[in-house]
Design a protein around this motif. Structure first.
Motif, mmCIF file in Angstrom:
data_model
loop_
_atom_site.group_PDB
_atom_site.id
_atom_site.type_symbol
_atom_site.label_atom_id
_atom_site.label_comp_id
_atom_site.label_asym_id
_atom_site.label_seq_id
_atom_site.Cartn_x
_atom_site.Cartn_y
_atom_site.Cartn_z
ATOM 1 N N GLU A 219 12.294 7.173 -3.041
ATOM 2 C CA GLU A 219 11.716 7.455 -1.835
ATOM 3 C C GLU A 219 10.806 6.017 -1.394
ATOM 4 O O GLU A 219 10.949 5.472 0.286
ATOM 5 C CB GLU A 219 10.034 7.828 -2.066
ATOM 6 N N THR A 220 11.094 5.047 -2.776
ATOM 7 C CA THR A 220 11.162 3.313 -2.691
ATOM 8 C C THR A 220 11.919 2.762 -1.509
ATOM 9 O O THR A 220 11.117 2.207 -0.506
ATOM 10 C CB THR A 220 10.398 2.021 -3.962
ATOM 11 N N MET A 221 13.096 3.121 -1.558
ATOM 12 C CA MET A 221 14.394 2.792 -1.396
ATOM 13 C C MET A 221 14.174 3.432 0.085
ATOM 14 O O MET A 221 14.968 2.501 1.040
ATOM 15 C CB MET A 221 15.682 3.305 -2.062
ATOM 16 N N ALA A 222 13.856 4.275 0.137
ATOM 17 C CA ALA A 222 13.632 5.053 1.379
ATOM 18 C C ALA A 222 13.059 3.960 2.692
ATOM 19 O O ALA A 222 12.940 4.376 3.837
ATOM 20 C CB ALA A 222 13.746 6.265 1.794
ATOM 21 N N LEU A 223 11.628 3.301 2.174
ATOM 22 C CA LEU A 223 10.899 3.166 2.902
ATOM 23 C C LEU A 223 11.313 1.735 2.862
ATOM 24 O O LEU A 223 10.915 1.131 4.574
ATOM 25 C CB LEU A 223 9.108 2.866 1.770
ATOM 26 N N PHE A 224 11.834 1.227 2.163
ATOM 27 C CA PHE A 224 12.241 -0.487 1.878
ATOM 28 C C PHE A 224 13.945 -0.228 3.533
ATOM 29 O O PHE A 224 13.699 -0.621 4.882
ATOM 30 C CB PHE A 224 13.486 -0.895 1.015
ATOM 31 N N GLN A 225 14.860 0.960 3.373
ATOM 32 C CA GLN A 225 15.342 0.852 4.143
ATOM 33 C C GLN A 225 14.622 1.071 6.128
ATOM 34 O O GLN A 225 15.589 0.764 7.058
ATOM 35 C CB GLN A 225 16.206 2.559 4.200
ATOM 36 N N LYS A 226 13.694 2.256 6.087
ATOM 37 C CA LYS A 226 12.694 2.615 7.559
ATOM 38 C C LYS A 226 12.872 1.071 8.090
ATOM 39 O O LYS A 226 12.592 0.472 9.291
ATOM 40 C CB LYS A 226 11.906 3.453 7.481
ATOM 41 N N PRO B 140 0.531 -1.526 -0.058
ATOM 42 C CA PRO B 140 0.207 -0.291 0.538
ATOM 43 C C PRO B 140 1.474 1.114 -0.052
ATOM 44 O O PRO B 140 0.403 2.096 -0.772
ATOM 45 C CB PRO B 140 -0.723 -0.070 1.085
ATOM 46 N N ASP B 141 1.804 1.080 1.074
ATOM 47 C CA ASP B 141 3.035 2.273 0.965
ATOM 48 C C ASP B 141 3.341 3.188 -0.265
ATOM 49 O O ASP B 141 4.128 3.600 -0.851
ATOM 50 C CB ASP B 141 3.592 1.929 2.219
ATOM 51 N N MET B 142 4.104 1.743 -1.279
ATOM 52 C CA MET B 142 4.501 1.596 -2.014
ATOM 53 C C MET B 142 3.933 1.787 -3.247
ATOM 54 O O MET B 142 3.810 2.827 -4.276
ATOM 55 C CB MET B 142 5.370 0.064 -2.712
ATOM 56 N N GLN B 143 2.848 1.716 -3.611
ATOM 57 C CA GLN B 143 1.457 2.281 -4.762
ATOM 58 C C GLN B 143 1.163 3.532 -4.015
ATOM 59 O O GLN B 143 1.366 4.182 -5.453
ATOM 60 C CB GLN B 143 0.230 1.336 -3.833
ATOM 61 N N LYS B 144 1.060 4.682 -2.638
ATOM 62 C CA LYS B 144 1.141 5.941 -3.101
ATOM 63 C C LYS B 144 2.544 6.379 -3.267
ATOM 64 O O LYS B 144 1.721 7.516 -3.865
ATOM 65 C CB LYS B 144 0.951 5.949 -0.848
ATOM 66 N N ILE B 145 3.593 5.872 -3.547
ATOM 67 C CA ILE B 145 4.372 6.580 -3.666
ATOM 68 C C ILE B 145 4.647 6.525 -5.234
ATOM 69 O O ILE B 145 5.115 7.566 -6.101
ATOM 70 C CB ILE B 145 6.333 5.521 -3.293
ATOM 71 N N ARG B 146 4.263 5.469 -6.018
ATOM 72 C CA ARG B 146 3.754 5.029 -6.874
ATOM 73 C C ARG B 146 2.979 6.283 -8.035
ATOM 74 O O ARG B 146 2.876 7.283 -8.875
ATOM 75 C CB ARG B 146 3.781 4.276 -7.779
ATOM 76 N N GLU B 147 2.095 7.017 -7.337
ATOM 77 C CA GLU B 147 0.496 7.079 -7.540
ATOM 78 C C GLU B 147 1.622 9.070 -7.599
ATOM 79 O O GLU B 147 0.919 9.950 -8.247
ATOM 80 C CB GLU B 147 0.165 7.097 -6.981
ATOM 81 N N LYS B 148 2.238 9.481 -6.150
ATOM 82 C CA LYS B 148 2.411 10.927 -5.893
ATOM 83 C C LYS B 148 3.386 10.699 -6.575
ATOM 84 O O LYS B 148 3.526 12.078 -7.177
ATOM 85 C CB LYS B 148 2.946 10.544 -4.149
#
Length: 252
Positions: free
Chosen positions: A113-120, A94-102
């Protein structure tokens, strides 16, 4: 490089390596095998299949089943790691989908942003490729064990001659179907992710293309391995129910 791209590259490499193996010119494998590859990989697999078949009434199809189960048990820790990685990736969808849409007009920013999400969340998107990296040399060694062991390649099992292609393409089709089911159970596709959805289709098609050109014993090994993984995945996911939705459950 994405996990999808890496998986496709490894399968392509597998096709190239196996297509260069000529059964007519391959030297028979035996106890006197030398060199790391033959001595520690090919011959042990050949021995394991033959001994297992002997115990099971000279049934080489079941001998391949025993060898497959033993191999899968050896790499089980890596497979568990892969499944846990898939679970985490699902939960982040869901978070990855939001990033793709944004950032749909800025792919580079979306990637950052996706890589930052993975690291987090401590997720390594390539962790799921480790079992495949390990299993590629095993699969190639298994192929060598078949074509270089007369007792294996000349044996029959059901409608098959183990050292020859499946004349009816039944086993390659089963290999493709079980690959699809395994990938779907392990979360290789999610809604809103076209790349992963394409991977769900492309992987079985590539397996089908490979299987129709290779000895049926290799397809048999692949099918057995897929069934083992499907059962294993079911039990590992059972605590979260049968539906593999990212909304169900949280990481342990």
């Amino acid at each position: 490089m994405s996990r999808r791209t890496l998986s496709m590259l490894m399968l392509t490499m597998l096709v190239l390596v196996l297509s260069g193996c000529n059964p007519a010119t391959a030297e028979p494998i035996g106890p006197d095998a030398s060199g790391f590859w033959d001595k520690y990989l090919v011959y042990p697999l050949s021995w394991l299949i033959k001994e297992s078949a002997l115990v099971l009434g000279d049934n080489y199809g079941l001998g391949i089943l025993v060898a497959t189960v033993i191999i899968r048990l050896i790499v089980l820790p890596l497979m568990v790691k892969q499944i846990k990685s898939s679970k985490k990736m699902q939960e982040l969808q869901p978070d990855m989908q939001k990033i793709r849409e944004k950032y749909k007009n800025d792919p580079q920013k979306a990637q950052q942003e996706t890589m930052a999400l993975f690291q987090k969340h401590g997720v390594n998107p390539l962790a799921g490729c480790l079992p495949m990296l390990v299993q590629m040399p095993i699969l190639i060694a298994f192929y060598h064990a078949i074509i270089r062991t007369e007792e294996i390649k000349s044996q029959s099992f059901l409608w098959l001659t183990l050292g020859e292609k499946d004349p009816y393409y039944i086993l390659p089709i089963i290999a493709a179907i079980t690959t699809y089911l395994q990938s779907k159970m392990m979360g290789q596709t999610t809604q809103g992710n076209p790349q992963m959805q394409m991977m769900l289709v492309m992987m079985p098609l590539m397996i089908l293309a490979i299987a129709v050109t290779l000895p049926s014993a290799l397809s048999l090994y692949w099918v057995y391995g897929n069934l083992f993984t499907i059962v294993q995945t079911y039990f590992l996911y059972r605590d979260k129910g049968n539906k593999l939705s990212p909304k169900e459950g949280t990481s342990k």
